[in-house]
Design a protein around this motif. Structure first.
Motif, PDB file in Angstrom:
ATOM      1  N   ARG A 149       0.823  -1.209   0.000  1.00 27.03           N
ATOM      2  CA  ARG A 149       0.000   0.000   0.000  1.00 27.03           C
ATOM      3  C   ARG A 149       0.859   1.261   0.000  1.00 27.03           C
ATOM      4  O   ARG A 149       0.419   2.296  -0.475  1.00 27.03           O
ATOM      5  CB  ARG A 149      -0.917   0.021   1.237  1.00 27.03           C
ATOM      6  N   SER A 150       2.044   1.160   0.592  1.00 26.80           N
ATOM      7  CA  SER A 150       2.832   2.380   0.705  1.00 26.80           C
ATOM      8  C   SER A 150       4.062   2.370  -0.202  1.00 26.80           C
ATOM      9  O   SER A 150       4.809   3.325  -0.232  1.00 26.80           O
ATOM     10  CB  SER A 150       3.245   2.595   2.166  1.00 26.80           C
ATOM     11  N   GLN A 151       4.262   1.272  -0.940  1.00 28.01           N
ATOM     12  CA  GLN A 151       5.437   1.223  -1.808  1.00 28.01           C
ATOM     13  C   GLN A 151       5.097   1.681  -3.220  1.00 28.01           C
ATOM     14  O   GLN A 151       3.931   1.720  -3.600  1.00 28.01           O
ATOM     15  CB  GLN A 151       5.980  -0.202  -1.875  1.00 28.01           C
ATOM     16  N   ALA A 152       6.137   1.987  -3.969  1.00 25.15           N
ATOM     17  CA  ALA A 152       5.916   2.368  -5.360  1.00 25.15           C
ATOM     18  C   ALA A 152       6.962   1.664  -6.221  1.00 25.15           C
ATOM     19  O   ALA A 152       7.939   1.115  -5.714  1.00 25.15           O
ATOM     20  CB  ALA A 152       6.020   3.879  -5.514  1.00 25.15           C
ATOM     21  N   GLY A 153       6.700   1.660  -7.517  1.00 32.14           N
ATOM     22  CA  GLY A 153       7.683   1.178  -8.479  1.00 32.14           C
ATOM     23  C   GLY A 153       8.077  -0.271  -8.277  1.00 32.14           C
ATOM     24  O   GLY A 153       7.251  -1.125  -7.991  1.00 32.14           O
ATOM     25  N   ASP A 154       9.384  -0.530  -8.435  1.00 27.80           N
ATOM     26  CA  ASP A 154       9.894  -1.892  -8.379  1.00 27.80           C
ATOM     27  C   ASP A 154       9.680  -2.533  -7.017  1.00 27.80           C
ATOM     28  O   ASP A 154       9.433  -3.734  -6.925  1.00 27.80           O
ATOM     29  CB  ASP A 154      11.394  -1.907  -8.713  1.00 27.80           C
ATOM     30  N   ASP A 155       9.767  -1.722  -5.970  1.00 28.57           N
ATOM     31  CA  ASP A 155       9.562  -2.264  -4.630  1.00 28.57           C
ATOM     32  C   ASP A 155       8.180  -2.881  -4.525  1.00 28.57           C
ATOM     33  O   ASP A 155       7.999  -3.976  -4.003  1.00 28.57           O
ATOM     34  CB  ASP A 155       9.691  -1.153  -3.568  1.00 28.57           C
ATOM     35  N   ARG A 156       7.217  -2.135  -5.039  1.00 30.18           N
ATOM     36  CA  ARG A 156       5.842  -2.619  -4.945  1.00 30.18           C
ATOM     37  C   ARG A 156       5.667  -3.881  -5.793  1.00 30.18           C
ATOM     38  O   ARG A 156       5.065  -4.854  -5.351  1.00 30.18           O
ATOM     39  CB  ARG A 156       4.876  -1.522  -5.401  1.00 30.18           C
ATOM     40  N   GLN A 157       6.229  -3.850  -6.982  1.00 30.39           N
ATOM     41  CA  GLN A 157       6.162  -5.014  -7.862  1.00 30.39           C
ATOM     42  C   GLN A 157       6.725  -6.249  -7.157  1.00 30.39           C
ATOM     43  O   GLN A 157       6.138  -7.324  -7.190  1.00 30.39           O
ATOM     44  CB  GLN A 157       6.937  -4.722  -9.155  1.00 30.39           C
ATOM     45  N   GLN A 158       7.867  -6.038  -6.493  1.00 30.29           N
ATOM     46  CA  GLN A 158       8.512  -7.148  -5.794  1.00 30.29           C
ATOM     47  C   GLN A 158       7.635  -7.669  -4.659  1.00 30.29           C
ATOM     48  O   GLN A 158       7.459  -8.873  -4.471  1.00 30.29           O
ATOM     49  CB  GLN A 158       9.887  -6.690  -5.264  1.00 30.29           C
ATOM     50  N   THR A 159       7.063  -6.729  -3.898  1.00 25.87           N
ATOM     51  CA  THR A 159       6.196  -7.121  -2.780  1.00 25.87           C
ATOM     52  C   THR A 159       4.974  -7.881  -3.295  1.00 25.87           C
ATOM     53  O   THR A 159       4.582  -8.912  -2.722  1.00 25.87           O
ATOM     54  CB  THR A 159       5.721  -5.860  -2.020  1.00 25.87           C
ATOM     55  N   VAL A 160       4.390  -7.375  -4.376  1.00 23.90           N
ATOM     56  CA  VAL A 160       3.193  -8.020  -4.922  1.00 23.90           C
ATOM     57  C   VAL A 160       3.531  -9.421  -5.432  1.00 23.90           C
ATOM     58  O   VAL A 160       2.740 -10.355  -5.290  1.00 23.90           O
ATOM     59  CB  VAL A 160       2.572  -7.135  -6.023  1.00 23.90           C
ATOM     60  N   THR A 161       4.732  -9.568  -5.982  1.00 23.87           N
ATOM     61  CA  THR A 161       5.173 -10.895  -6.428  1.00 23.87           C
ATOM     62  C   THR A 161       5.297 -11.855  -5.242  1.00 23.87           C
ATOM     63  O   THR A 161       4.767 -12.962  -5.264  1.00 23.87           O
ATOM     64  CB  THR A 161       6.526 -10.790  -7.149  1.00 23.87           C
ATOM     65  N   THR A 162       5.973 -11.384  -4.194  1.00 27.69           N
ATOM     66  CA  THR A 162       6.127 -12.226  -3.000  1.00 27.69           C
ATOM     67  C   THR A 162       4.758 -12.556  -2.409  1.00 27.69           C
ATOM     68  O   THR A 162       4.513 -13.675  -1.954  1.00 27.69           O
ATOM     69  CB  THR A 162       6.990 -11.504  -1.938  1.00 27.69           C
ATOM     70  N   LEU A 163       3.892 -11.576  -2.413  1.00 32.14           N
ATOM     71  CA  LEU A 163       2.543 -11.783  -1.884  1.00 32.14           C
ATOM     72  C   LEU A 163       1.834 -12.911  -2.636  1.00 32.14           C
ATOM     73  O   LEU A 163       1.255 -13.820  -2.029  1.00 32.14           O
ATOM     74  CB  LEU A 163       1.740 -10.478  -2.003  1.00 32.14           C
ATOM     75  N   GLN A 164       1.907 -12.848  -3.960  1.00 32.48           N
ATOM     76  CA  GLN A 164       1.248 -13.888  -4.752  1.00 32.48           C
ATOM     77  C   GLN A 164       1.840 -15.261  -4.470  1.00 32.48           C
ATOM     78  O   GLN A 164       1.128 -16.263  -4.405  1.00 32.48           O
ATOM     79  CB  GLN A 164       1.388 -13.581  -6.251  1.00 32.48           C
ATOM     80  N   GLU A 165       3.162 -15.298  -4.291  1.00 30.12           N
ATOM     81  CA  GLU A 165       3.799 -16.584  -4.020  1.00 30.12           C
ATOM     82  C   GLU A 165       3.393 -17.122  -2.656  1.00 30.12           C
ATOM     83  O   GLU A 165       3.156 -18.319  -2.484  1.00 30.12           O
ATOM     84  CB  GLU A 165       5.324 -16.437  -4.116  1.00 30.12           C
ATOM     85  N   THR A 166       3.287 -16.202  -1.685  1.00 32.49           N
ATOM     86  CA  THR A 166       2.835 -16.627  -0.353  1.00 32.49           C
ATOM     87  C   THR A 166       1.423 -17.181  -0.429  1.00 32.49           C
ATOM     88  O   THR A 166       1.098 -18.219   0.162  1.00 32.49           O
ATOM     89  CB  THR A 166       2.873 -15.427   0.617  1.00 32.49           C
ATOM     90  N   LEU A 167       0.573 -16.471  -1.163  1.00 27.24           N
ATOM     91  CA  LEU A 167      -0.813 -16.930  -1.298  1.00 27.24           C
ATOM     92  C   LEU A 167      -0.872 -18.284  -2.011  1.00 27.24           C
ATOM     93  O   LEU A 167      -1.659 -19.145  -1.648  1.00 27.24           O
ATOM     94  CB  LEU A 167      -1.646 -15.901  -2.067  1.00 27.24           C
ATOM     95  N   ALA A 168      -0.030 -18.469  -3.007  1.00 27.83           N
ATOM     96  CA  ALA A 168      -0.041 -19.719  -3.763  1.00 27.83           C
ATOM     97  C   ALA A 168       0.387 -20.888  -2.883  1.00 27.83           C
ATOM     98  O   ALA A 168      -0.148 -21.979  -2.990  1.00 27.83           O
ATOM     99  CB  ALA A 168       0.871 -19.610  -4.980  1.00 27.83           C
ATOM    100  N   ARG A 169       1.354 -20.643  -2.008  1.00 25.21           N
ATOM    101  CA  ARG A 169       1.781 -21.716  -1.118  1.00 25.21           C
ATOM    102  C   ARG A 169       0.724 -22.028  -0.074  1.00 25.21           C
ATOM    103  O   ARG A 169       0.501 -23.162   0.285  1.00 25.21           O
ATOM    104  CB  ARG A 169       3.092 -21.334  -0.413  1.00 25.21           C
ATOM    105  N   ASN A 170       0.057 -20.982   0.402  1.00 28.01           N
ATOM    106  CA  ASN A 170      -0.913 -21.179   1.481  1.00 28.01           C
ATOM    107  C   ASN A 170      -2.304 -21.547   1.001  1.00 28.01           C
ATOM    108  O   ASN A 170      -3.096 -22.093   1.768  1.00 28.01           O
ATOM    109  CB  ASN A 170      -0.985 -19.917   2.346  1.00 28.01           C
ATOM    110  N   GLN A 171      -2.616 -21.186  -0.242  1.00 29.52           N
ATOM    111  CA  GLN A 171      -3.902 -21.557  -0.837  1.00 29.52           C
ATOM    112  C   GLN A 171      -5.120 -21.290   0.060  1.00 29.52           C
ATOM    113  O   GLN A 171      -5.914 -22.193   0.310  1.00 29.52           O
ATOM    114  CB  GLN A 171      -3.900 -23.042  -1.229  1.00 29.52           C
ATOM    115  N   PRO A 172      -5.302 -20.071   0.544  1.00 24.53           N
ATOM    116  CA  PRO A 172      -6.565 -19.804   1.244  1.00 24.53           C
ATOM    117  C   PRO A 172      -7.722 -19.934   0.258  1.00 24.53           C
ATOM    118  O   PRO A 172      -8.834 -20.259   0.634  1.00 24.53           O
ATOM    119  CB  PRO A 172      -6.417 -18.362   1.723  1.00 24.53           C
ATOM    120  N   MET A 173      -7.414 -19.685  -0.975  1.00 27.18           N
ATOM    121  CA  MET A 173      -8.322 -19.969  -2.072  1.00 27.18           C
ATOM    122  C   MET A 173      -7.458 -20.432  -3.218  1.00 27.18           C
ATOM    123  O   MET A 173      -6.272 -20.146  -3.261  1.00 27.18           O
ATOM    124  CB  MET A 173      -9.109 -18.719  -2.461  1.00 27.18           C
TER     125      MET A 173
END
Lengths: 652, 272
Positions: A149-173
């Motif tokens: 929410r507070s990052q911009a640019g590449d930092d945000r892209q990186q965070t969003v990537t990690t987020l997706q990977e975390t979600l994929a491993r945890n599979q809440p959905m």
């Protein structure tokens, strides 16, 4: 994880026989379905799957049926339950009474990754609606959601990537398929349906705001000024509350009944009720100054002022307006609304929103919530109990809002058992010239010169720098001197070729029949694939394929055993062959998905669909070409510590 | 469902009834009916009143009954599907354009005709009992059927089988066929009423009512010998059509038949 493996000596044949036996045995009882692990006595593990009937969603049940047979093959007892759209909302989204559901994501447009915030943030588990219905609590995930929410640019892209990977491993959905939305449209009365033919427009042909861009067919009868839509979603006929939880309300005509400050148009946000949005530069969190258009009216004739806007943001954060000990927020838009820290109404036309520590692309999402008339909604702060919701709530959320007084281009007129009717609100800011004469668009056809003068006016304006909230406006434009109201935003502003819009709610197959019989101009929402045959056989019917991001997924209730265990969720996800689903259940109209951001620019590299192996990178299918390897599935469950009894049933 | 169809009593059904009246009932009985209609109706008024009350109850409680059903009812689709044992799928595997046309027509028109015609035919008999029994049996069918609809929530095969290719074809053809057959207005009404009652599957009222009519036809075979044949063929066709079109499960049919037997039994006992 180190249970003795008592079932390992069973032959494959016995395993298969057991699967058949368990399928037959599952027919035997009606009753509470919670899997209960009695001490001493071990009972078969039971999972419940909720899905919509074919009449409401032609694809969900196909996914559910495949999952059911594969779960049963693995020795798990399955209850497949069909629920109506209203019951889906009530059971899954309001009461969290489910193990697994098959459904579509609540958003259609390629979202900003912040759309994931309300879906997975752990503080939202107690909330209802599309706000963490999974009950997912993961601190790593929370941190990433907050960080993006507070990052911009590449930092945000990186965070969003990690987020997706975390979600994929945890599979809440488990994201399954991004479907292609099929829309059947008739071209004998209205044309211009295909959004690909228009510049910059996004969303499917029946995205509500796209309807405003329709044109009249050359040979359409002059007196016929009704746009007829057919849908399988019956919510609009009974509930027109834009802030209460409902299964997929986005994309209904309510979006045209209620205006927002800004309108998402593709990747842009155009000022809508606002004539101008000025982002204030500074080191602190973002702030935006909103200058409303002149002479805005509610459908009941009252003036729409900055007070209504300020009221709306405060109200959505706490619909009891302080009466309840704990805030009772809206059931929709909770994510965007939570970004607003402070509201300052300066005068009747102008207010300022101060955001939490976030970036402008995230903050501006808060400008798209529906603006509500304070004179109607401030009487709905009363607390009520019951109402099928687990916790105490307010009248604002339980009200069916049958009058639906908004300020948008369409005014709600009437609703019957299965129909709803809307009229074009001719005093809307999109059509200023219509109202200045005091006449109604229904009675007087616009004259040609008068009409072209509007268009010229727009064309003249289009060269100027469009005022969007993506860029800061120079401060000298903070106080505009225009007094006759700003022009309607491009490309909207043309008078629509209809006076009335009707929506008929039937089934996914009947909508096709309505279009074929000439009783509807277009289908809205899910539709039977038979529409393609109908379109092929008729010169007047076109099939338009568009790809919204309302991906199909399995939703897991992580509050319950055994789905509390991420390994079990991964296992269930591995029972579906997403590629086979696309080909066989979606008739090819879709693409497999491994991330909730599939189909957007934000999709993580590691979660791209692996075209070579044709399988999910994190939760690969336990089998080949859609056929489950029963042995592999059972082996995986044994590794998770589950056992099979002598009947080859999985016991817990 | 009956309400929507009756509201739009189609010319087709009226025509069939007219032909039936002339050929099956015969001119003599029709002539007698001229003077006898009023007294006969008056005598049977209490029974007709009950039927009308049941039908009105049905129409006004329809929506709230649906809500109530979700609150207190048992969701049994998975049971019906399990005990169906593939019967519906087997019937649907015979899918063809001709069969779809036939079963769609029978499902819509045949059903209404089967319900309406015996009312006229029995009214034309000097013996009042068949008419009164029929009216009582209809009331029982509706009353028990609607009660079961509240107690049990179930979706039909068309909502359950997403994969069954044959089922899908039949379903689409059927709904599209309705438009061609009945004119769009009628189809609209019909589909709308079906949407509102799509969880009203168990038991099949199409089955129970047409079987009731066939049972009565057997009992009145001396007065109307040809009607027994027609009613039997129509009833069997209607029952098969509900499965062919994916509207009912085999279990719904079974309970529909049971309900028909029960209603005829009670009606016989009630009116000696």
């Amino acid at each position: 994880m180190t249970h003795p493996d008592t079932a390992s000596s069973l032959s494959r044949r016995a395993v298969l026989a057991g699967a058949a036996a368990s399928a037959a045995a599952s027919a035997g009882c009606v009753g509470p379905l919670q899997n209960v692990a009695d001490d001493g006595e071990q009972s078969q593990l039971t999972l419940e799957i909720k899905a919509l009937p074919v009449d409401s969603d032609p694809y969900g049940i196909r996914i559910a049926q495949r999952l059911r047979s594969n779960l049963e093959a693995a020795g798990i007892n399955v209850r497949l339950r069909l629920v109506s759209i209203g019951q889906f909302t009530e059971q899954v989204l309001l009461n969290h009474d489910f193990d697994i559901y098959v459904g579509q994501a609540p958003f259609r447009l390629p979202p900003d990754p912040d759309a994931l915030y309300p879906l997975f943030e752990s503080t939202y588990t107690a909330d209802i609606g599309w706000q963490n219905p999974f009950g997912f609590t993961n601190l790593t995930c929370d941190d990433l959601l907050a960080a993006q929410r507070s990052q911009a640019g590449d930092d945000r892209q990186q965070t969003v990537t990690t987020l997706q990977e975390t979600l994929a491993r945890n599979q809440p959905m488990s994201p399954l398929v991004v479907p292609e939305r099929l829309t059947g449209v008739r071209t004998d009365r209205f044309t211009g349906w295909d959004p690909d033919d228009r510049e910059a427009a996004r969303g499917g042909p029946t995205r509500p705001h796209n309807l405003l861009l329709l044109e009249r067919a050359d040979d359409a009868p002059a007196e016929d000024r009704t746009l007829r839509l057919a849908t399988a979603n019956d919510r609009l006929t009974s509930n027109r509350n834009p802030i209460s939880a409902a299964y997929r309300q986005e994309g209904t005509l309510l979006d045209l009944v209620y205006d927002s400050i800004a309108l998402q148009h593709g990747s842009e946000y155009v000022p809508w009720l606002a004539r101008e949005l000025t982002w204030l530069d500074g080191d602190g969190p973002p702030e935006v100054e909103i200058e409303l258009r002149e002479d805005l009216l509610w459908h009941d004739g009252e003036q729409l002022s900055a007070y209504d806007v300020g009221f709306t943001y405060a109200f959505l954060q706490d619909t009891s307006l302080g009466a309840a000990s704990r805030a009772i927020p809206t059931e929709r838009f909770r994510g965007p609304v939570s970004l607003v820290e402070d509201i300052t109404v300066e005068n009747g036309h102008r207010l300022r929103l101060t955001f939490t520590d976030t970036i402008r692309p995230v903050a501006r999402r808060a400008l798209t919530v529906p603006i509500l008339p304070a004179h109607i909604w401030r009487d709905r702060t009363r607390l009520t109990g019951g109402s099928n919701r687990a916790s105490r709530t307010t009248l604002a959320l339980t009200s069916a809002n049958s009058g639906a007084i908004g300020s948008g281009p369409l005014r709600f007129e009437t609703a019957g058992d299965s129909t709803a009717e809307f009229s074009v609100f001719d005093q809307h800011f999109l059509w200023p010239q219509v109202t200045s004469g005091g006449g109604s668009a229904n009675e007087t056809e616009p004259e040609t010169d008068w009409w072209s003068s509007i268009l010229d006016g727009q064309d003249g304006n289009s060269d100027e720098e469009p005022v969007t909230n993506g860029t800061a406006t120079p401060s000298d434009q903070d106080v505009p001197t225009v007094t006759d109201g700003a022009q309607p935003p491009e490309p909207y502003g043309g008078v629509p070729p209809f006076d009335t819009v009707t929506v008929e709610a039937v089934s996914t197959t009947a909508v096709v029949g309505l279009v074929e019989a000439g009783n509807a101009d277009a289908t809205v929402g899910p539709v039977d694939t038979g529409v393609s045959t109908v379109a092929e056989n008729s010169a007047e019917i076109e099939l338009i394929e568009s790809q919204p991001n309302a991906f199909y997924h399995l939703g897991f209730n992580t509050r319950r055993e055994p789905l509390r265990n991420p390994n079990v969720r991964q296992f269930v996800a591995q029972l579906l062959d997403k590629q086979a689903l696309v080909e066989e259940s979606f008739d090819g109209y879709g693409t497999p998905a491994a991330s909730p951001l599939a189909g957007t620019d934000w999709l993580a590299e590691s979660l791209q669909w692996d075209a070579e192996t044709d399988t999910d990178p994190i939760v690969p299918f336990l089998g080949t070409d859609g056929v489950l390897s029963v042995e592999d599935a059972r082996e995986q469950l044994r590794e998770l510590g589950y056992q099979y009894n002598s009947d080859n049933e999985l016991v817990s | 469902m009956l309400r929507a169809i009756l509201l739009e009593v189609t010319a087709v059904v009226a025509m069939f009834c007219l032909v039936g009246a002339v050929t099956l009932v015969g001119p003599n009985r029709l002539a007698a009916l001229r003077t006898e209609l009023r007294p006969r109706l008056r005598e049977s008024a209490p029974y007709l009143a009950v039927l009308i009350v049941v039908l009105i109850l049905n129409s006004i409680t329809r929506d709230s009954a649906q809500d109530l059903s979700w609150q207190i009812g048992y969701e049994i689709t998975y049971l019906l599907a399990a005990y169906d044992a593939g019967i519906v799928a087997t019937i649907q595997s015979f899918e063809s354009q001709a069969l779809t046309t036939y079963f769609s027509s029978v499902y819509v028109y045949g059903y209404v005709f089967v319900l309406v015609f015996p009312v006229l035919a029995y009214l034309a008999l000097s013996d009042r009992k068949p008419f009164q029994r029929l009216v009582v049996a209809y009331s029982i069918n509706y009353f028990i059927g609607l009660t079961l609809y509240i107690l049990f929530i179930a979706y039909g095969p068309r909502n359950w089988y997403g994969i069954e290719a044959g089922a899908e074809a039949a379903k689409v053809v059927y709904e599209n066929h309705l438009y061609g057959m009945t004119g769009s207005e009628t189809a609209n009404e019909l589909l709308t009423s079906e949407v509102n009652s799509r969880t009203n599957v168990f038991p099949s009222l199409h089955t129970s009512l047409s079987a009731t009519v066939a049972l009565f036809a057997y009992k009145t075979r001396e007065a109307y010998p040809i009607w027994l044949g027609i009613a039997t063929v129509l009833a069997v066709s209607i029952i098969i059509s509900t499965m062919y079109l994916g509207i009912h499960w085999a279990v719904d049919i079974l309970f529909g038949l049971g309900l028909a037997g029960l209603s005829v039994y009670i009606a016989d006992r009630f009116i000696e």
